[in-house]
Write a protein that holds these residues in place. Sequence first.
Motif, short mmCIF file in Angstrom:
data_model
loop_
_atom_site.label_atom_id
_atom_site.label_comp_id
_atom_site.label_asym_id
_atom_site.label_seq_id
_atom_site.Cartn_x
_atom_site.Cartn_y
_atom_site.Cartn_z
N GLN A 19 0.76 -1.62 0.27
CA GLN A 19 0.04 -0.13 0.34
C GLN A 19 0.85 1.12 0.21
OE1 GLN A 19 -2.69 -0.76 3.54
NE2 GLN A 19 -4.61 0.03 2.03
N LYS A 42 -3.23 6.31 -7.08
CA LYS A 42 -4.75 5.82 -6.70
C LYS A 42 -3.68 4.40 -5.73
CE LYS A 42 -7.89 2.79 -9.39
NZ LYS A 42 -7.89 1.67 -10.26
N ASN A 43 -5.11 4.54 -5.07
CA ASN A 43 -4.88 3.45 -3.38
C ASN A 43 -6.38 2.54 -3.92
OD1 ASN A 43 -4.58 1.82 -1.73
ND2 ASN A 43 -4.51 3.85 -0.14
N GLY A 44 -6.25 1.48 -3.95
CA GLY A 44 -8.35 1.28 -3.88
C GLY A 44 -8.99 1.20 -5.13
N THR A 45 -9.91 1.84 -4.10
CA THR A 45 -11.23 2.72 -5.06
C THR A 45 -10.61 4.37 -4.90
OG1 THR A 45 -12.34 2.62 -2.89
CG2 THR A 45 -12.37 0.89 -5.31
N THR A 46 -9.58 4.85 -4.16
CA THR A 46 -9.00 6.76 -3.73
C THR A 46 -9.01 6.95 -4.27
OG1 THR A 46 -8.18 6.02 -2.24
CG2 THR A 46 -10.43 6.40 -1.93
N SER A 65 -13.13 9.29 -2.97
CA SER A 65 -13.29 7.88 -3.66
C SER A 65 -13.43 8.43 -5.26
CB SER A 65 -14.16 7.59 -2.75
OG SER A 65 -15.38 8.37 -3.18
N ILE A 66 -13.62 6.97 -5.42
CA ILE A 66 -13.57 7.02 -7.10
C ILE A 66 -15.46 7.00 -7.01
CG2 ILE A 66 -14.79 4.45 -6.93
CD1 ILE A 66 -13.04 4.05 -9.34
N SER A 67 -15.65 7.76 -6.87
CA SER A 67 -17.69 8.15 -6.44
C SER A 67 -17.32 9.60 -6.64
CB SER A 67 -18.32 7.63 -5.62
OG SER A 67 -17.97 7.77 -4.60
N GLU A 140 -8.61 3.84 -15.36
CA GLU A 140 -9.89 3.04 -16.30
C GLU A 140 -9.48 2.02 -14.94
OE1 GLU A 140 -12.02 2.56 -19.93
OE2 GLU A 140 -9.57 2.34 -19.83
#
Length: 140
Positions: A19, A42-46, A65-67, A140
């Motif tokens: 990580q 990028k770390n996982g979904t963030t 977060s990606i959202s 992506e």
Amino acid sequence: MKYIYFFLLLTAQAFQTAQSSELQNPIFSCTTETKKNIAIYKNGTTFTYSFGQSNQLPELTLTKSISNVKISINDLSGNELSNSISFPNGTYTYIVKSTINRVQDTQTPKHGVLIKKNSKYLSYIACTPDSEQGSLLDLE
């Protein structure tokens, strides 16, 4: 029992190291004429946007977060093809983008960050040519 504890400790350390190295290695970075660094991690979904002088604490760091980011891949606008990621921060938005003029004989990509307040464009900070590392396609 000692071996199980030792194995779990090593596994946790390996995960933490993975990580940490992911946060240390941006998926995209470049340098501006004023020697500032623009980077996306990028770390996982963030995703994290970082801007600032080399070897110093960044002037601005935004982790979303990606959202909460807008990713645009292969966005066509006139003669340009662009990839970008937008980081909202209150009334401001920081858009890191790569563009290429798809109709020119020699296609030279341009990279930088576009800064908006509400819907008004305030500034564009360009990357120096050939300073980029990584690719916005890795979003992506």
